[in-house]
Motif scaffolding. Structure first.
Motif: not given
Length: 405
Positions: A308-335
């Motif tokens: 359960y502890a691993f699942s909670i930590i994994t959950g906090l990090l799970w799709l947390a990569t999507v906003p900064p990654t997609s945001g970097l694409v928009a930030q670098m190249f526009g929409l």
């Protein structure tokens, strides 16, 4: 041009429900591995390959779906994708062998997921809101996918127990058709990016050339491969791994549900922080923490509390990569071509997903254990954390000039 929509609005809510269905239905497929493999008397590698193929097709069709949505509109892309998604579930439910499983759960579902998921819907959400709310909107959309995992997985497991795996898939196919109706939330919406897009005369081929010659774009591509490897491996193989450790299915259900629940908070925090802090450093911390959490999970005693502890930590990090990654694409190249360029980054994510799912099944059948894949996931996460430190997150020269004017 119409006024940008508010974060609390029917348009954003319907987009989030659409993503919840897309992600929740897909995340439930791991629970079909045991009953399908048992009925057909296959090893786990066979259905694992179907799901690996799904992730690969999802990635291969993501740039195509993104480019289609950029050119013809999100509504058309999502409607077509929802129909293909539902048909893929139907074919899987009626499969009588390897070909049917690969066609339904692999090719068709992969195509459907690509046209109804993050790569198409998140760029649309980014364009729907004002620029200062864009990062949080991306986090909100990512969180909606997590909510889908939290809500749909227990329902899918209940369907399997009550009606069997085939009927459960038919019920899920009917649910996928709801995305057709939700697609029309994007109809007629003029976005806050259109005035910029009207000034931007860049063609699609020029956008591809610009991105391909930008080294830091490729660092994002490499980093998302690792993200896909980890997420797909855990999504598909966690239930079987926990069963091998002597836990009953309720622990696996609770584990993935906890990942989904805490992923909601992780995505919202990541979306908020992406608008305030360095996106590349946020990604560095996320990947480093993933490596540490996996290593701790493998070294500590395998108890329910540690799961359960691993699942909670994994959950906090799970799709947390999507906003900064997609945001970097928009930030670098526009929409303007975000759907296409993020789709290529996401293709790398799905190549990683294919590798994680397939290697999980292959190495389990070869060694009788998932340990090698777990440690592989930890090692490449640590390497990816280092890679992201090197990224230059400034807009490219063309975007800087356009913003200055």
């Amino acid at each position: 041009m119409s006024t940008p929509v508010k974060l609390i609005s029917f348009a954003i809510a319907f987009a989030c429900i659409l993503l919840a269905l897309n992600f929740g239905l897909r995340s439930s497929m791991g629970f079909f591995m045991a009953p399908i493999s048992t009925e057909f008397q296959y090893g786990r590698e066979v259905f694992a390959f179907s799901l690996a193929l799904q992730n690969l097709c999802w990635g291969l069709f993501q740039p195509i779906a993104g480019a289609f949505a950029d050119k013809y509109g999100t509504v058309k892309a999502v409607v077509i994708g929802a129909l293909v998604y539902a048909f893929g579930l139907y074919v899987t439910a009626n499969a009588d062998g390897v070909f049917g499983l690969n066609l339904g759960a692999g090719l068709l579902m992969g195509m459907g997921i690509a046209a109804t998921g993050f790569g198409v819907v998140l760029p649309a959400m980014a364009r729907m809101v004002s620029p200062e709310k864009r990062a949080f909107a991306l986090g909100l959309g990512s969180a909606a996918g997590s909510a889908g995992q939290l809500l749909v997985i227990p329902v899918a497991q209940g369907f399997i127990e009550a009606y069997g795996w085939s009927t459960a898939l038919l019920l899920m196919a009917a649910s996928a058709l709801m995305m057709v109706l939700l697609a029309f939330t994007f109809k007629g919406i003029k976005t806050s990016a259109q005035s910029t897009d009207d000034q931007d005369k860049q063609t699609m081929s020029e956008a591809l050339k610009e991105a391909s010659q930008h080294a830091h774009y490729w660092w994002l591509v490499i980093g998302f491969f690792v993200c896909g490897f980890q997420l797909a491996f855990i999504t598909v193989h966690m239930p079987a791994f926990l069963t091998d450790q002597g836990f009953d299915e309720s622990i696996a259900v609770a584990s993935l549900a906890l990942i989904g629940l805490f992923n909601i908070f992780g995505c919202l925090l990541s979306g908020s922080w992406s608008g305030k802090y360095s996106k590349k450093m946020l990604l560095t911390y996320i990947y480093a923490l993933r490596a540490i959490s996996i290593a701790a999970f493998m070294l500590l005693p395998m108890t329910a509390m540690n799961v359960y502890a691993f699942s909670i930590i994994t959950g906090l990090l799970w799709l947390a990569t999507v906003p900064p990654t997609s945001g970097l694409v928009a930030q670098m190249f526009g929409l303007k071509y975000m759907g296409l360029l993020y789709g290529i980054v996401f293709l790398s994510h799905q190549l990683g997903s294919f590798s994680g799912v397939w290697l999980g099944g292959y190495l389990y059948d070869a060694t009788g254990s998932y340990d090698v894949v777990w440690w592989m996931a930890a090692g490449i996460a640590l390497l990816t954390a280092v890679i992201h430190v090197l990224i230059d997150e400034r807009p490219v020269a063309r975007v800087r000039a356009m913003l200055a004017s």
